[in-house]
Design an enzyme around this catalytic site. Sequence first.
Site, PDB file in Angstrom:
ATOM      1  N   CYS A 154     -18.676  -1.413 -17.944  1.00 41.54           N
ATOM      2  CA  CYS A 154     -18.306  -1.198 -16.483  1.00 41.54           C
ATOM      3  C   CYS A 154     -19.783  -1.989 -16.069  1.00 41.54           C
ATOM      4  CB  CYS A 154     -18.880   0.377 -16.200  1.00 41.54           C
ATOM      5  SG  CYS A 154     -19.096   0.420 -14.558  1.00 41.54           S
ATOM      6  N   GLU A 161       0.935  -1.191  -0.027  1.00 38.88           N
ATOM      7  CA  GLU A 161      -0.103   0.059   0.068  1.00 38.88           C
ATOM      8  C   GLU A 161       1.074   1.369  -0.012  1.00 38.88           C
ATOM      9  OE1 GLU A 161      -3.429   0.545  -0.410  1.00 38.88           O
ATOM     10  OE2 GLU A 161      -3.318  -1.672  -0.720  1.00 38.88           O
ATOM     11  N   CYS A 172     -13.055   2.443 -15.844  1.00 42.32           N
ATOM     12  CA  CYS A 172     -13.327   3.637 -15.614  1.00 42.32           C
ATOM     13  C   CYS A 172     -12.075   4.528 -15.627  1.00 42.32           C
ATOM     14  CB  CYS A 172     -14.160   3.889 -14.158  1.00 42.32           C
ATOM     15  SG  CYS A 172     -15.005   5.289 -14.047  1.00 42.32           S
ATOM     16  N   CYS A 223     -17.109   2.688 -20.754  1.00 42.40           N
ATOM     17  CA  CYS A 223     -18.462   2.554 -19.769  1.00 42.40           C
ATOM     18  C   CYS A 223     -19.226   1.438 -20.240  1.00 42.40           C
ATOM     19  CB  CYS A 223     -19.351   4.041 -20.097  1.00 42.40           C
ATOM     20  SG  CYS A 223     -18.334   5.333 -19.670  1.00 42.40           S
TER      21      CYS A 223
END
Length: 197
Positions: free
Chosen positions: A195, A38, A185, A192
């Site tokens: 998605c 992370e 995205c 789109c």
Amino acid sequence: MNNLRNFHKKLHAWYAKHGRKELPWRNTDDAYAIYISEVMLQQTQVKTVLERYYFQFLKRFPTLDTLAKASEKDVLTAWQGLGYYSRARNLRKTAIQCGGKLPKDVEGLMALPGIGRNTAHAVASFAYHAPVPVLEANVKRVIARLFAIKTPQNADIWDISARILDDKNPFDYNQAMMDIGATVCTKRAPKCGECPA
């Protein structure tokens, strides 16, 4: 969002088929390894982290204890090329401060040096399956577009992300949201039609 259950179902089906499940930090419950990934991924692309830093860093410092006992110079040398060296210094400070084990709760994680809200949520969700949303840049973009928010404010996006979270399966949910943001995205030329949301 009218049907949250249906949204979660579509999201999980998409992740099962398209998710980047091969990423090593997704195939471990070692909070330390997840934490390292992370922090490295905050300002660096996945490919670079994978090819040049993640495995090498964990080989050199396999546990929080080994990181705590290392000199700052050794840690910075292992970090060389990743930039933003305060991240490496904070990793070592955290290792020293937490006594060999990362806290399991968001508040405990956020009390450690260099761990902000998103990193704390990511470690809690991915290592401990805590029902908390992860809200990095890709997820923010997904949420802003889903809810047609033209000028997203952090507080509003955090509030929405908490409301639409799948708290029964936060690990896959958060990974799916990140992957949709990274691969579908996208910032420019979003797909789109692909998605699941």
